[in-house]
Scaffold this active site. Structure first.
Site, mmCIF file in Angstrom:
data_model
loop_
_atom_site.group_PDB
_atom_site.id
_atom_site.type_symbol
_atom_site.label_atom_id
_atom_site.label_comp_id
_atom_site.label_asym_id
_atom_site.label_seq_id
_atom_site.Cartn_x
_atom_site.Cartn_y
_atom_site.Cartn_z
ATOM 1 N N ASN A 20 -9.513 6.378 -1.362
ATOM 2 C CA ASN A 20 -10.092 5.915 -2.496
ATOM 3 C C ASN A 20 -9.445 4.512 -2.602
ATOM 4 O OD1 ASN A 20 -10.854 5.096 -4.919
ATOM 5 N ND2 ASN A 20 -9.783 6.726 -5.921
ATOM 6 N N LYS A 29 -9.975 2.172 -4.676
ATOM 7 C CA LYS A 29 -9.949 1.911 -6.037
ATOM 8 C C LYS A 29 -10.521 0.310 -6.262
ATOM 9 C CE LYS A 29 -6.566 5.298 -7.015
ATOM 10 N NZ LYS A 29 -5.474 5.698 -7.985
ATOM 11 N N GLU A 58 -9.457 7.903 -13.776
ATOM 12 C CA GLU A 58 -9.326 6.516 -14.201
ATOM 13 C C GLU A 58 -10.420 6.046 -14.584
ATOM 14 O OE1 GLU A 58 -7.966 4.638 -10.304
ATOM 15 O OE2 GLU A 58 -6.043 5.798 -10.870
ATOM 16 N N GLU A 72 -6.659 16.585 -8.882
ATOM 17 C CA GLU A 72 -5.620 15.221 -9.091
ATOM 18 C C GLU A 72 -4.976 15.254 -10.306
ATOM 19 O OE1 GLU A 72 -6.988 11.961 -6.258
ATOM 20 O OE2 GLU A 72 -7.809 11.615 -8.067
ATOM 21 N N GLY A 99 -0.696 7.767 -8.640
ATOM 22 C CA GLY A 99 -0.238 6.164 -8.552
ATOM 23 C C GLY A 99 1.043 6.091 -9.175
ATOM 24 N N SER A 101 -0.634 10.743 -5.147
ATOM 25 C CA SER A 101 0.546 10.266 -4.319
ATOM 26 C C SER A 101 0.798 10.819 -3.126
ATOM 27 C CB SER A 101 1.937 10.455 -5.365
ATOM 28 O OG SER A 101 1.846 9.419 -6.456
HETATM 29 P P1 PGA Z 1 -2.580 7.705 -5.497
HETATM 30 O O1 PGA Z 1 -4.028 7.885 -5.957
HETATM 31 O O2 PGA Z 1 -2.854 8.357 -3.977
HETATM 32 O O3 PGA Z 1 -2.456 6.398 -5.344
HETATM 33 O O4 PGA Z 1 -1.744 8.320 -6.021
HETATM 34 C C1 PGA Z 1 -4.935 9.103 -5.610
HETATM 35 C C2 PGA Z 1 -6.138 8.933 -6.610
HETATM 36 O O5 PGA Z 1 -6.118 8.393 -7.651
HETATM 37 O O6 PGA Z 1 -7.381 9.087 -5.868
#
Ligand code: PGA
Length: 259
Positions: free
Chosen positions: A9, A11, A99, A169, A175, A215
């Protein structure tokens, strides 16, 4: 047996030149993993077509990060329909990412509308669910997950949901560098499978792919993917780094469950 899947992803990251570099590095790095793991990249909407061209004739699949809740073309400024995503080559679409839930008012009702649009367009939805830290500390993990899943799929039958994937998640792990421990993640994954089994039968529960996200990095991927109910990952930050993403895909491909 469930095939492992890893989805990146991106983002709100990327530029034309950066996307080109990343995909050009990923293609050779991932080419020998395709038998054992399905790999998806989800760039921002404006780059879907660019990335689709770059991954043509590879086994990497294209995903989008969100979809309109409206299924018919019309006066919905700024929106992009499921049919449009399919039209530019997407086959997977994230829905209900935390998000989007927190920043863009993706309520459970909207998530359910979006999910229905994706299924109608024959896309594979990756439904994201997860609790906040506050909810975990209050002992509400199972309630939160059950509510998010039940509201998202309400009114849908087992036949409608054949293409559904779920990503667990935990919001507090996204993040933040704080990963759920493999045991914490496994507990929730097993719970999700149990919930779906009670509702749609054990055959359905056994075949559905449930990803972990939050993460995930090269250093913790193997242990997470080694858990019996974790079928792969939804990767944010680490999906933008060739070596990290490759190592994560490789951990999924080499999980003892695949052997
Ligand atoms: P991250 O995000 O690996 O940066 O924690 C995962 C996600 O939001 O899909």
């Amino acid at each position: 047996m469930r095939k492992a899947l890893v989805a990146g992803n991106w983002k709100m990251h990327g530029r034309v030149d950066q996307n080109l570099k990343l995909i050009e590095a990923l293609i050779p790095a991932l080419s020998n993993l395709k038998e054992a793991v399905d790999i998806v990249v989800c760039p921002p909407l404006v780059y879907l077509s660019q990335v689709n061209e770059l991954i043509a004739n590879t086994s990497i699949a294209l995903g989008a990060q969100d979809v309109s809740r409206f299924d018919r073309d019309g006066a919905h400024t700024g929106d992009c329909s499921a049919d449009m995503l399919a039209d530019v080559g997407a086959s997977y679409v994230l829905v209900g990412h935390s998000e989007r839930r927190s920043e863009q008012n993706d309520t459970d009702e909207r998530v359910s509308q979006k999910l229905a649009c994706l299924l109608k367009a024959n896309l594979k939805p990756i439904l994201c669910v997860g609790e906040t830290l506050e909810q975990r500390e209050a002992g509400q993990v199972e309630d939160v997950i059950a509510t998010q899943i039940e509201l998202a799929i309400s009114g849908l039958s087992v036949d409608d949901l054949k293409e559904l994937l779920i990503a667990y998640e935990p919001v507090w792990a996204i993040g933040t560098g704080k990963t759920a421990s493999p045991e914490q993640a496994q507990d929730v994954h097993a719970y999700i499978r149990e919930l779906l089994g009670a509702r749609f039968g054990s055959g359905f529960a056994k075949q559905i792919t449930i990803l972990y996200g939050g993460s995930v990095k090269a250093a913790n991927a193997a242990e997470l993917f080694g858990q019996p109910d974790i079928d792969g990952g939804l990767i944010g930050g680490a999906a933008l780094i060739t070596e990290e993403f490759t190592a994560i895909c490789s951990a999924a491909a080499n999980s003892p469950k695949n052997g």
